[in-house]
Design an enzyme around this catalytic site. Sequence first.
Site, mmCIF file in Angstrom:
data_model
loop_
_atom_site.group_PDB
_atom_site.id
_atom_site.type_symbol
_atom_site.label_atom_id
_atom_site.label_comp_id
_atom_site.label_asym_id
_atom_site.label_seq_id
_atom_site.Cartn_x
_atom_site.Cartn_y
_atom_site.Cartn_z
ATOM 1 N N LYS A 55 0.850 -1.188 0.000
ATOM 2 C CA LYS A 55 0.000 0.000 0.000
ATOM 3 C C LYS A 55 0.888 1.242 0.000
ATOM 4 C CE LYS A 55 -4.314 1.060 2.414
ATOM 5 N NZ LYS A 55 -5.008 0.869 3.690
ATOM 6 N N LEU A 56 0.579 2.137 -0.938
ATOM 7 C CA LEU A 56 1.415 3.331 -1.146
ATOM 8 C C LEU A 56 0.535 4.569 -1.099
ATOM 9 C CD1 LEU A 56 3.042 1.819 -4.334
ATOM 10 C CD2 LEU A 56 4.321 2.244 -2.218
#
Length: 217
Positions: free
Chosen positions: A83-84
């Site tokens: 997750k960014l």
Amino acid sequence: MKFFVDTAIAEEIRELNDYGLLDGVTTNPSLIAKSGRDFKEVVAEICAIVDGPVSAEVAATDFDGMMVEARILSALAANVVVKLPLTLDGLKACRALSTEGIHTNVTLCFSANQALLAAKAGASYISPFIGRLDDINLDGMALIHEIRAIYDNYGFETEILAASIRSANHVKEAALAGADVATIPPAVIRGLAQHPLTDKGLDQFIKDWTSTGQSIR
Ligand code: E4P
């Protein structure tokens, strides 16, 4: 629509998974802090419980740092999704990781243009935050409709992961809007099964059945 559970509490994930209701899990730094657990340890445990994708978020905010952390997280289990944050560095990391075949979830999306960028960066998932937009008197669900239309216009394969869901109504509206996935807090998932007329009807059926004196076994 796929159901992900939005929590880092392993016991709750195990319980919902046993009902056969889970397609995946999302976590974020706040949920990890709430769990009180070691990040990598709890992610590895969750990945062993659920077959589907488990989102684990980087803490770095620069491209190089995100890439280092992404590799550590994706090595924890085959079903980890990195997750960014939806920043320029996050999008750059998304493109690099996607090119390597690492699945990504671009988070903290609050506009259709941000979602367009994430799709162009090859994100596996885009996470528009419905509840947080509603919190500031904007229409969170309208964003899901906009992203659905844009992705369909161009055939983007990025999945729309409706996030920051606060109610059963959010789940229904996200499904109607064509979200591919909803990530939902455990209590909201359990609440989806509830209806007062179901409870009332079941009480009556049990009462009437008991009055027959019969047994199915
Ligand atoms: C999931 O990926 C998000 O981090 C989460 O849904 C945020 O929800 P909140 O706005 O209720 O914290």
